[in-house]
Scaffold this motif. Sequence first.
Motif, mmCIF file in Angstrom:
data_model
loop_
_atom_site.group_PDB
_atom_site.id
_atom_site.type_symbol
_atom_site.label_atom_id
_atom_site.label_comp_id
_atom_site.label_asym_id
_atom_site.label_seq_id
_atom_site.Cartn_x
_atom_site.Cartn_y
_atom_site.Cartn_z
ATOM 1 N N ASP A 172 0.863 -1.177 0.000
ATOM 2 C CA ASP A 172 0.000 0.000 0.000
ATOM 3 C C ASP A 172 0.899 1.225 0.000
ATOM 4 O OD1 ASP A 172 -2.326 -1.375 -0.035
ATOM 5 O OD2 ASP A 172 -2.502 -1.484 2.144
ATOM 6 N N VAL A 173 0.729 2.073 -0.978
ATOM 7 C CA VAL A 173 1.587 3.263 -1.067
ATOM 8 C C VAL A 173 0.733 4.484 -1.355
ATOM 9 C CG1 VAL A 173 3.638 2.073 -1.925
ATOM 10 C CG2 VAL A 173 1.924 2.898 -3.543
ATOM 11 N N GLU A 174 1.317 5.643 -1.077
ATOM 12 C CA GLU A 174 0.650 6.879 -1.480
ATOM 13 C C GLU A 174 1.036 7.151 -2.913
ATOM 14 O OE1 GLU A 174 1.168 10.146 1.121
ATOM 15 O OE2 GLU A 174 0.046 9.111 2.681
ATOM 16 N N GLU A 175 0.021 7.419 -3.711
ATOM 17 C CA GLU A 175 0.257 7.687 -5.126
ATOM 18 C C GLU A 175 1.109 8.935 -5.267
ATOM 19 O OE1 GLU A 175 -0.500 5.708 -7.742
ATOM 20 O OE2 GLU A 175 -1.963 6.753 -8.961
ATOM 21 N N GLU A 176 2.246 8.825 -5.941
ATOM 22 C CA GLU A 176 3.048 10.028 -6.168
ATOM 23 C C GLU A 176 3.409 10.107 -7.645
ATOM 24 O OE1 GLU A 176 7.474 9.887 -5.413
ATOM 25 O OE2 GLU A 176 6.795 8.384 -3.989
ATOM 26 N N GLU A 177 3.524 11.319 -8.099
ATOM 27 C CA GLU A 177 3.885 11.546 -9.496
ATOM 28 C C GLU A 177 5.381 11.381 -9.651
ATOM 29 O OE1 GLU A 177 2.291 12.939 -12.416
ATOM 30 O OE2 GLU A 177 0.447 12.198 -11.490
ATOM 31 N N ARG A 178 5.818 10.443 -10.485
ATOM 32 C CA ARG A 178 7.246 10.308 -10.761
ATOM 33 C C ARG A 178 7.496 10.729 -12.182
ATOM 34 N NH1 ARG A 178 9.605 5.093 -10.843
ATOM 35 N NH2 ARG A 178 11.649 5.884 -10.379
ATOM 36 N N PRO A 179 8.531 11.527 -12.419
ATOM 37 C CA PRO A 179 8.780 11.911 -13.798
ATOM 38 C C PRO A 179 9.172 10.707 -14.637
ATOM 39 C CG PRO A 179 10.578 12.625 -12.363
ATOM 40 C CD PRO A 179 9.517 12.039 -11.484
ATOM 41 N N GLY A 180 8.638 10.620 -15.853
ATOM 42 C CA GLY A 180 8.995 9.538 -16.758
ATOM 43 C C GLY A 180 10.325 9.829 -17.414
ATOM 44 N N GLU A 181 10.749 8.921 -18.303
ATOM 45 C CA GLU A 181 12.049 9.068 -18.958
ATOM 46 C C GLU A 181 12.080 10.338 -19.808
ATOM 47 O OE1 GLU A 181 13.810 6.022 -21.884
ATOM 48 O OE2 GLU A 181 14.580 5.561 -19.904
ATOM 49 N N MET A 182 10.948 10.625 -20.485
ATOM 50 C CA MET A 182 10.922 11.794 -21.353
ATOM 51 C C MET A 182 11.059 13.082 -20.522
ATOM 52 S SD MET A 182 8.161 12.859 -24.224
ATOM 53 C CE MET A 182 6.926 13.420 -23.102
ATOM 54 N N GLU A 183 10.334 13.146 -19.396
ATOM 55 C CA GLU A 183 10.416 14.340 -18.542
ATOM 56 C C GLU A 183 11.837 14.533 -18.017
ATOM 57 O OE1 GLU A 183 7.968 12.240 -18.492
ATOM 58 O OE2 GLU A 183 6.053 13.263 -18.258
ATOM 59 N N ALA A 184 12.467 13.406 -17.611
ATOM 60 C CA ALA A 184 13.832 13.508 -17.086
ATOM 61 C C ALA A 184 14.773 14.002 -18.179
ATOM 62 C CB ALA A 184 14.291 12.152 -16.557
ATOM 63 N N GLY A 185 14.542 13.534 -19.419
ATOM 64 C CA GLY A 185 15.382 13.963 -20.541
ATOM 65 C C GLY A 185 15.215 15.448 -20.811
ATOM 66 N N ILE A 186 13.962 15.915 -20.792
ATOM 67 C CA ILE A 186 13.713 17.340 -21.055
ATOM 68 C C ILE A 186 14.309 18.193 -19.938
ATOM 69 C CG2 ILE A 186 11.898 19.101 -21.243
ATOM 70 C CD1 ILE A 186 10.209 16.960 -22.688
ATOM 71 N N GLU A 187 14.186 17.704 -18.690
ATOM 72 C CA GLU A 187 14.757 18.446 -17.564
ATOM 73 C C GLU A 187 16.274 18.564 -17.713
ATOM 74 O OE1 GLU A 187 13.759 16.767 -13.743
ATOM 75 O OE2 GLU A 187 15.043 18.212 -12.709
ATOM 76 N N ALA A 188 16.903 17.456 -18.158
ATOM 77 C CA ALA A 188 18.363 17.476 -18.330
ATOM 78 C C ALA A 188 18.747 18.464 -19.434
ATOM 79 C CB ALA A 188 18.866 16.074 -18.668
ATOM 80 N N LEU A 189 17.974 18.466 -20.536
ATOM 81 C CA LEU A 189 18.274 19.407 -21.622
ATOM 82 C C LEU A 189 18.083 20.847 -21.162
ATOM 83 C CD1 LEU A 189 16.590 17.632 -24.679
ATOM 84 C CD2 LEU A 189 19.032 18.083 -24.363
ATOM 85 N N ALA A 190 17.008 21.075 -20.379
ATOM 86 C CA ALA A 190 16.741 22.429 -19.897
ATOM 87 C C ALA A 190 17.854 22.895 -18.962
ATOM 88 C CB ALA A 190 15.391 22.472 -19.184
ATOM 89 N N ASP A 191 18.385 21.967 -18.139
ATOM 90 C CA ASP A 191 19.501 22.333 -17.252
ATOM 91 C C ASP A 191 20.727 22.717 -18.067
ATOM 92 O OD1 ASP A 191 18.102 21.900 -14.931
ATOM 93 O OD2 ASP A 191 18.659 19.794 -14.807
ATOM 94 N N LYS A 192 20.904 22.025 -19.198
ATOM 95 C CA LYS A 192 22.114 22.247 -20.001
ATOM 96 C C LYS A 192 22.003 23.509 -20.861
ATOM 97 C CE LYS A 192 25.135 19.455 -22.954
ATOM 98 N NZ LYS A 192 25.249 18.175 -23.638
ATOM 99 N N GLY B 16 19.037 25.691 -21.019
ATOM 100 C CA GLY B 16 18.049 26.693 -20.608
ATOM 101 C C GLY B 16 16.707 26.380 -21.243
ATOM 102 N N LEU B 17 15.654 26.580 -20.458
ATOM 103 C CA LEU B 17 14.317 26.199 -20.913
ATOM 104 C C LEU B 17 13.894 26.983 -22.159
ATOM 105 C CD1 LEU B 17 11.983 24.357 -20.297
ATOM 106 C CD2 LEU B 17 11.057 26.073 -18.748
ATOM 107 N N GLU B 18 14.305 28.258 -22.200
ATOM 108 C CA GLU B 18 13.884 29.099 -23.328
ATOM 109 C C GLU B 18 14.380 28.535 -24.661
ATOM 110 O OE1 GLU B 18 14.371 33.710 -24.174
ATOM 111 O OE2 GLU B 18 14.106 33.194 -22.061
ATOM 112 N N LYS B 19 15.648 28.120 -24.681
ATOM 113 C CA LYS B 19 16.230 27.566 -25.915
ATOM 114 C C LYS B 19 15.521 26.264 -26.303
ATOM 115 C CE LYS B 19 20.607 29.470 -26.906
ATOM 116 N NZ LYS B 19 21.255 30.123 -25.778
ATOM 117 N N ILE B 20 15.170 25.459 -25.305
ATOM 118 C CA ILE B 20 14.477 24.198 -25.600
ATOM 119 C C ILE B 20 13.112 24.509 -26.223
ATOM 120 C CG2 ILE B 20 13.560 22.051 -24.607
ATOM 121 C CD1 ILE B 20 16.604 22.336 -24.468
ATOM 122 N N MET B 21 12.411 25.493 -25.653
ATOM 123 C CA MET B 21 11.087 25.856 -26.166
ATOM 124 C C MET B 21 11.202 26.370 -27.607
ATOM 125 S SD MET B 21 9.099 25.092 -23.722
ATOM 126 C CE MET B 21 7.533 25.853 -24.036
#
Length: 180
Positions: free
Chosen positions: A143-163, A165-170
């Motif tokens: 029994d666990v509390e439902e939590e949102e975990r980022p998927g592989e795609m979200e983690a990839g986008i986050e890594a690109l944004a860190d590298k 900047g979000l504006e350039k990715i957009m």
Amino acid sequence: MGEKKTKRVKTIKVDVDKCNGCRACEVICSAFHAQPKYSSNNPGRARIRVIRHPLKDIYVPVYAGEYTPAECMGRDRYVIDGKEYEECAFCRASCPSRSIFKEPDSGLPLRCDMCESDPPLPEPMCVQWCLNDALIYEEREEDVEEEERPGEMEAGIEALADKYGLEKIMEALSRMAVKS
Ligand code: SF4
Ligand code: SF4
């Protein structure tokens, strides 16, 4: 507080004493996740890495965990049964301070997904290919509390944004949308 759910928890127990460092787990993991499946294998793309120091009789399989944009403020170093392991040896993070658990070409983070596939596999590929039974697959319900975990795609986008900047990715996404 999240809602309580029953979740199937999948674990791989690692029996380090049985690992002989053959790296079959790395090979099959990278082949299973190649696009298309099994079209190539490159252990550098595996979501499991085996720390190997044959002269010290050290063989430790470590699974890729979460992406983190920031490295730790310090380093850990373990000595177990008289064997000293390299810094951060047991850490599962895809982190800026080291090259493992990143796609060699793109630098995007890799994470073990337990070989999710449709239809599901009876056991993850690395477990099936480990002839020494160093990797043992287990499932249980919790029994666990439902939590949102980022998927592989979200983690990839986050890594690109860190590298870059979000504006350039957009901007890049907008250009791609116009072309398609
Ligand atoms: S396949 Fe098994 S024995 Fe070989 S390196 Fe991986 S965990 Fe170790
Ligand atoms: S469980 Fe699957 S994704 Fe995870 S390391 Fe093993 S082969 Fe790779």
